[in-house]
Enzyme design. Structure first.
Site, PDB file in Angstrom:
ATOM      1  N   GLU A 307      43.047  55.481  62.069  1.00 38.38           N
ATOM      2  CA  GLU A 307      41.762  54.763  62.024  1.00 38.38           C
ATOM      3  C   GLU A 307      41.374  54.111  63.361  1.00 38.38           C
ATOM      4  O   GLU A 307      40.855  52.993  63.360  1.00 38.38           O
ATOM      5  CB  GLU A 307      41.814  53.668  60.947  1.00 38.38           C
TER       6      GLU A 307
HETATM    7  C1  TNX Z   1      44.091  52.763  55.101  1.00 31.04           C
HETATM    8  S1  TNX Z   1      46.330  54.541  55.299  1.00 31.04           S
HETATM    9  C2  TNX Z   1      44.888  52.303  56.143  1.00 31.04           C
HETATM   10  C3  TNX Z   1      45.300  50.891  56.151  1.00 31.04           C
HETATM   11  C4  TNX Z   1      44.800  50.141  54.971  1.00 31.04           C
HETATM   12  C5  TNX Z   1      44.859  51.006  53.746  1.00 31.04           C
HETATM   13  C6  TNX Z   1      44.478  50.301  52.484  1.00 31.04           C
HETATM   14  C7  TNX Z   1      46.261  54.141  56.758  1.00 31.04           C
HETATM   15  C8  TNX Z   1      47.061  54.898  57.672  1.00 31.04           C
HETATM   16  N1  TNX Z   1      45.460  53.113  57.096  1.00 31.04           N
HETATM   17  O1  TNX Z   1      44.887  50.280  57.363  1.00 31.04           O
HETATM   18  O2  TNX Z   1      45.577  49.010  54.809  1.00 31.04           O
HETATM   19  O3  TNX Z   1      44.002  52.103  53.932  1.00 31.04           O
HETATM   20  O4  TNX Z   1      44.725  51.106  51.370  1.00 31.04           O
END
Ligand code: TNX
Length: 507
Positions: A307
């Site tokens: 992300e």
């Molecule tokens: C996605 S899964 C994220 C996290 C969040 C999560 C909440 C991933 C690699 N990154 O930053 O905490 O969703 O479900």
């Protein structure tokens, strides 16, 4: 033998046969002998489950627990007959797993307790079976982490991935960069108190995990998820980028927009980035992973990579390529979330962690496969199955819903690892990992209720034969076997969610 009449073991063993004889009766006079760690572990389980305190014997005993070299890694064998119980492990880890299975076999027998006559031959399908705990969004003290280790190890998981840093906070003390915990460990989501692990705390966690045959995989998330780094080192962090995605999260969950230099306690993601073109950033990365290398005996260092929505694609590729090389040069195996698979020059040993859905959407499957094409492997964490922070369909108010709505126990169970990422051979799958993000998960009780029983589905995906290769690998069998563990979990102090999908045994 029909599956329904077999003793309930989770994760399902590779081979289990009911014996024809009478059960083995447990009593105050039952003697244990063999490996000291294994006898202590079994005595603790028997005491918690039955109240009986069993003693060790010199020489021959009723229950023998021995390491017998020669079998596959982590494998064990159990033979229970009316007069004796023998558990052998190829190594200490296999023997430990045999003890966990034996604990699940303990059953009420009239006014007493017994173990059913049975023969079990068992070994894991995948080498890596993990649980991720996010200690950044909410801090979880050492005792809670040890509780997670005990719980995961009881289901034959062998890796604890600690998500140690995020926008909200930095949770690990480092001598080379003391400002990180001094200036960036106080926040949690929702204004809750923060905290951090001293180096001694971390070593204590590593040691405790090793005593339960688990490694610790530390994650320092970057180049995104790094707002907290900017509290300590403003010169390394870009200004927060507050785009539409962030505004939508603020509208849904509330909270203030992120501001540089101010601790962030909201739930938005994707607004922060390290400075990709500053050499000082890579000095920082080298210090952080260098110090973690010295205190982490396990082979893996996780550098996040998820992300990074405010880092350009070219900058992201350059960054993850350099960071993966830094980690590889330290003699460790880099691990990254699947987005980093886009970088074609990433260190070829890098393991990708897939967090897309059971049926990949967009290019998540291709990015995951890129790690394998590059020479690395894959850890599977399909979010719509084994993200333990998703809401249940009915149950506590805790949890998120972005991964295709609430996640039932049945959905957590009903997927086959080799079918997730197209074009990836079973041999390239290192294993599976359940993930517990903690935006809404604040206490050890919250951890229990979100993790149990769904963590057992993840454990079975990691340990047990493929669906189709065992009559036990069906939802119908799993729900019965999990239901049978209710009394053991209660005895172990696990506050599981009493999901109405499971026929919970009363005793
Ligand atoms: C996605 S899964 C994220 C996290 C969040 C999560 C909440 C991933 C690699 N990154 O930053 O905490 O969703 O479900």
């Amino acid at each position: 033998m029909h599956a329904a009449s077999l003793p309930a073991v989770v994760p399902a063993p590779s081979s289990i046969e009911a014996g024809s004889g009478a059960p083995f009766r447990l009593s105050e006079t039952t003697s244990l002998a063999g490996d000291a760690d294994a006898t202590a572990a079994l005595a603790a389980i028997v005491l918690a489950r039955t109240g009986l305190s069993l003693g060790a014997a010199e020489g021959a005993a009723d229950v023998e627990l021995r390491v017998t070299p020669g079998g596959a890694p982590e494998s064990y064998r159990i033979d229970v007959a009316e007069a004796s119980v023998v558990v052998t492990g190829a190594h200490a880890a296999g023997l430990f797993y045999g003890v966990q299975t034996l604990g699940q076999l303990i059953a009420r027998d009239g006014a007493g307790w017994s173990l059913p006559a049975v023969s079990i031959d068992d070994a894991p399908r995948f080498a890596y079976r993990g649980l991720m705990l996010d200690v950044a969004r909410h801090f979880h003290p050492v005792e809670a982490v040890k509780g997670c280790i005990d719980r995961a190890a009881s289901l034959k998981m062998n890796a604890l991935h600690l998500h140690l840093t995020d926008d909200q906070a930095w949770r690990i003390q480092l001598d080379s960069r003391p400002e990180l915990v001094e200036r960036a460990s106080a926040a949690s989501v929702g204004g809750d108190p923060g905290g951090f692990y001293t180096k001694d705390d971390y070593r204590d966690i590593v040691r405790y995990a090793a005593s339960r045959h688990m490694i610790v995989v530390p994650e320092i998330d970057m180049p995104g998820h790094t707002h907290a780094v900017g509290l300590a080192y403003p010169e390394l962090a870009e200004e927060p980028v507050v785009g539409d995605h962030i505004l939508e999260t603020l509208a849904e969950y509330g909270g203030d927009a992120p501001v540089a230099g101010v601790p962030y306690d909201g739930m938005a993601v994707g607004f922060s980035s390290l400075k990709i073109h500053e050499e000082a950033t890579y000095d920082f990365v080298a210090d952080v992973f260098g110090e973690l290398t010295a205190m982490t005996p396990g082979p893996y260092l996780h550098f996040g990579g998820d992300e990074s929505l405010s880092t350009s694609a070219a900058d992201f590729d350059e960054f993850v390529t350099r960071v993966s090389a830094i980690i590889a040069d330290l003699g460790k195996t880099p691990v990254a979330w699947h987005e980093a698979g886009a970088a074609k020059d990433i260190a070829d040993t890098t393991i990708g962690q897939y967090w897309g859905f059971v049926r990949p959407q967009g290019d998540s499957g291709e990015k995951a496969r890129a790690f394998v094409d590059n020479g690395g492997g894959l850890i599977l964490s399909p979010a719509d199955a084994i993200y333990l922070d998703m809401k249940y369909p009915s149950g506590p108010a805790l949890g998120l819903t972005w991964a295709d709505g609430p996640t039932s126990v049945e959905r957590a169970y009903s997927w086959e690892p080799s079918d997730v990422v197209p074009g990836v051979d079973e041999a390239a799958i290192l294993g599976i990992e359940a993930a517990l993000w903690t935006e809404t998960v604040c206490t050890a009780a919250d951890i229990d209720t979100m993790a149990f029983p769904r963590i057992a589905a993840a454990a079975e995906a990691g340990w047990s034969p493929a669906t189709g290769d065992s009559e036990l690998r069906t939802w119908a069998s799993f729900r019965e076997r999990v239901g049978a563990l209710g009394p053991l979990w209660t005895a172990m102090g696990i506050g599981f969610h009493p999901s109405d999908e499971i026929p919970w045994a009363a005793e």
